[in-house]
Scaffold this motif. Structure first.
Motif, PDB file in Angstrom:
ATOM      1  N   ALA A   1      -3.629   0.372 -21.319  1.00 31.31           N
ATOM      2  CA  ALA A   1      -3.722   1.586 -20.499  1.00 31.31           C
ATOM      3  C   ALA A   1      -3.707   1.226 -19.011  1.00 31.31           C
ATOM      4  O   ALA A   1      -3.034   1.893 -18.211  1.00 31.31           O
ATOM      5  N   LEU A   2      -4.414   0.175 -18.664  1.00 36.58           N
ATOM      6  CA  LEU A   2      -4.445  -0.273 -17.269  1.00 36.58           C
ATOM      7  C   LEU A   2      -3.068  -0.738 -16.815  1.00 36.58           C
ATOM      8  O   LEU A   2      -2.620  -0.430 -15.708  1.00 36.58           O
ATOM      9  N   GLU A   3      -2.386  -1.456 -17.683  1.00 30.59           N
ATOM     10  CA  GLU A   3      -1.040  -1.932 -17.368  1.00 30.59           C
ATOM     11  C   GLU A   3      -0.086  -0.756 -17.148  1.00 30.59           C
ATOM     12  O   GLU A   3       0.699  -0.744 -16.189  1.00 30.59           O
ATOM     13  N   ALA A   4      -0.189   0.254 -18.006  1.00 30.05           N
ATOM     14  CA  ALA A   4       0.657   1.448 -17.859  1.00 30.05           C
ATOM     15  C   ALA A   4       0.320   2.163 -16.559  1.00 30.05           C
ATOM     16  O   ALA A   4       1.218   2.620 -15.831  1.00 30.05           O
ATOM     17  N   ARG A   5      -0.959   2.259 -16.239  1.00 28.01           N
ATOM     18  CA  ARG A   5      -1.391   2.919 -14.995  1.00 28.01           C
ATOM     19  C   ARG A   5      -0.881   2.140 -13.780  1.00 28.01           C
ATOM     20  O   ARG A   5      -0.434   2.729 -12.806  1.00 28.01           O
ATOM     21  N   MET A   6      -0.946   0.825 -13.851  1.00 26.09           N
ATOM     22  CA  MET A   6      -0.473   0.001 -12.734  1.00 26.09           C
ATOM     23  C   MET A   6       1.038   0.163 -12.559  1.00 26.09           C
ATOM     24  O   MET A   6       1.530   0.225 -11.428  1.00 26.09           O
ATOM     25  N   ASP A   7       1.786   0.238 -13.675  1.00 22.84           N
ATOM     26  CA  ASP A   7       3.230   0.478 -13.594  1.00 22.84           C
ATOM     27  C   ASP A   7       3.501   1.820 -12.923  1.00 22.84           C
ATOM     28  O   ASP A   7       4.390   1.925 -12.076  1.00 22.84           O
TER      29      ASP A   7
ATOM     30  N   ILE B   1       1.527   3.447 -10.834  1.00 21.39           N
ATOM     31  CA  ILE B   1       1.178   3.328  -9.410  1.00 21.39           C
ATOM     32  C   ILE B   1       2.275   2.581  -8.660  1.00 21.39           C
ATOM     33  O   ILE B   1       2.664   2.974  -7.549  1.00 21.39           O
ATOM     34  N   GLU B   2       2.793   1.518  -9.269  1.00 20.99           N
ATOM     35  CA  GLU B   2       3.863   0.738  -8.639  1.00 20.99           C
ATOM     36  C   GLU B   2       5.099   1.614  -8.396  1.00 20.99           C
ATOM     37  O   GLU B   2       5.714   1.552  -7.324  1.00 20.99           O
ATOM     38  N   LYS B   3       5.454   2.444  -9.388  1.00 20.77           N
ATOM     39  CA  LYS B   3       6.604   3.342  -9.230  1.00 20.77           C
ATOM     40  C   LYS B   3       6.357   4.355  -8.113  1.00 20.77           C
ATOM     41  O   LYS B   3       7.247   4.640  -7.300  1.00 20.77           O
ATOM     42  N   LYS B   4       5.132   4.908  -8.068  1.00 20.16           N
ATOM     43  CA  LYS B   4       4.799   5.884  -7.024  1.00 20.16           C
ATOM     44  C   LYS B   4       4.837   5.237  -5.644  1.00 20.16           C
ATOM     45  O   LYS B   4       5.306   5.850  -4.679  1.00 20.16           O
ATOM     46  N   LEU B   5       4.344   4.002  -5.552  1.00 21.36           N
ATOM     47  CA  LEU B   5       4.381   3.290  -4.266  1.00 21.36           C
ATOM     48  C   LEU B   5       5.823   3.021  -3.837  1.00 21.36           C
ATOM     49  O   LEU B   5       6.161   3.179  -2.653  1.00 21.36           O
ATOM     50  N   ALA B   6       6.660   2.637  -4.768  1.00 18.80           N
ATOM     51  CA  ALA B   6       8.067   2.383  -4.453  1.00 18.80           C
ATOM     52  C   ALA B   6       8.731   3.675  -3.981  1.00 18.80           C
ATOM     53  O   ALA B   6       9.500   3.666  -3.010  1.00 18.80           O
ATOM     54  N   SER B   7       8.417   4.776  -4.646  1.00 16.86           N
ATOM     55  CA  SER B   7       8.971   6.065  -4.257  1.00 16.86           C
ATOM     56  C   SER B   7       8.481   6.468  -2.865  1.00 16.86           C
ATOM     57  O   SER B   7       9.273   6.922  -2.027  1.00 16.86           O
ATOM     58  N   ALA B   8       7.187   6.294  -2.625  1.00 17.87           N
ATOM     59  CA  ALA B   8       6.625   6.630  -1.313  1.00 17.87           C
ATOM     60  C   ALA B   8       7.238   5.744  -0.221  1.00 17.87           C
ATOM     61  O   ALA B   8       7.518   6.222   0.883  1.00 17.87           O
ATOM     62  N   ALA B   9       7.469   4.483  -0.528  1.00 14.48           N
ATOM     63  CA  ALA B   9       8.088   3.578   0.450  1.00 14.48           C
ATOM     64  C   ALA B   9       9.513   4.027   0.756  1.00 14.48           C
ATOM     65  O   ALA B   9       9.947   3.999   1.914  1.00 14.48           O
ATOM     66  N   ALA B  10      10.250   4.464  -0.266  1.00 16.05           N
ATOM     67  CA  ALA B  10      11.622   4.944  -0.054  1.00 16.05           C
ATOM     68  C   ALA B  10      11.611   6.201   0.811  1.00 16.05           C
ATOM     69  O   ALA B  10      12.431   6.354   1.725  1.00 16.05           O
ATOM     70  N   VAL B  11      10.672   7.120   0.540  1.00 21.96           N
ATOM     71  CA  VAL B  11      10.552   8.338   1.350  1.00 21.96           C
ATOM     72  C   VAL B  11      10.219   7.970   2.796  1.00 21.96           C
ATOM     73  O   VAL B  11      10.835   8.499   3.738  1.00 21.96           O
ATOM     74  N   ALA B  12       9.266   7.080   2.989  1.00 24.06           N
ATOM     75  CA  ALA B  12       8.872   6.664   4.337  1.00 24.06           C
ATOM     76  C   ALA B  12      10.052   6.019   5.067  1.00 24.06           C
ATOM     77  O   ALA B  12      10.255   6.261   6.263  1.00 24.06           O
ATOM     78  N   GLN B  13      10.838   5.227   4.354  1.00 29.47           N
ATOM     79  CA  GLN B  13      11.999   4.580   4.957  1.00 29.47           C
ATOM     80  C   GLN B  13      13.030   5.625   5.386  1.00 29.47           C
ATOM     81  O   GLN B  13      13.584   5.541   6.491  1.00 29.47           O
ATOM     82  N   ARG B  14      13.269   6.631   4.535  1.00 26.84           N
ATOM     83  CA  ARG B  14      14.212   7.703   4.891  1.00 26.84           C
ATOM     84  C   ARG B  14      13.705   8.493   6.097  1.00 26.84           C
ATOM     85  O   ARG B  14      14.476   8.823   7.010  1.00 26.84           O
ATOM     86  N   GLN B  15      12.394   8.799   6.088  1.00 20.13           N
ATOM     87  CA  GLN B  15      11.827   9.541   7.218  1.00 20.13           C
ATOM     88  C   GLN B  15      11.918   8.730   8.505  1.00 20.13           C
ATOM     89  O   GLN B  15      12.220   9.278   9.568  1.00 20.13           O
TER      90      GLN B  15
END
Length: 114
Positions: free
Chosen positions: A61-67, A69-83
């Motif tokens: 469950a922790l591994e799935a949660r970390m995955d 979170i990692e996807k959300k962070l990557a998405s947020a980084a892409a949004v920040a880069q576009r902005q």
């Protein structure tokens, strides 16, 4: 009394086992101890198995949660880069616009001075 009397019998019973009897006694104690240890280990395994399974489930469950979170962070980084790119582009357009306006002001000042 002599060897056949009470004292003789009790004296013989109190003597430690010798030879084959000693070997059998030691073997019996060793076997009994091994069986006791085996039961204790089996009990420990049975007691710890559910806990280990809970730990495994929690780890999955922790591994799935970390995955996630990692996807959300990557998405947020892409949004920040576009902005950031959008802000840089907007800043560059505003700078060009200001330069055109300054050029116009300079042209007007130069024209009025003529």
């Amino acid at each position: 009394p002599g060897p056949g009397g009470r004292e003789g019998r009790h004296a013989r019973m109190a003597e430690p086992p010798r030879g084959h009897a000693l070997t059998e006694t030691v073997a019996h104690h060793a076997s009994s101890t091994a069986a006791t240890l085996a039961r204790a280990v089996e009990t420990m395994v049975q007691d710890t198995s559910p806990v280990l399974e809970q730990v495994r489930q929690s780890a999955r469950a922790l591994e799935a949660r970390m995955d996630d979170i990692e996807k959300k962070l990557a998405s947020a980084a892409a949004v920040a880069q576009r902005q950031h790119k959008h802000l840089c582009d907007t800043q560059a357009l505003m700078a060009q616009d200001l330069e055109r306006k300054l050029d116009t002001v300079h042209d007007l000042v130069a024209w009025r001075q003529d």
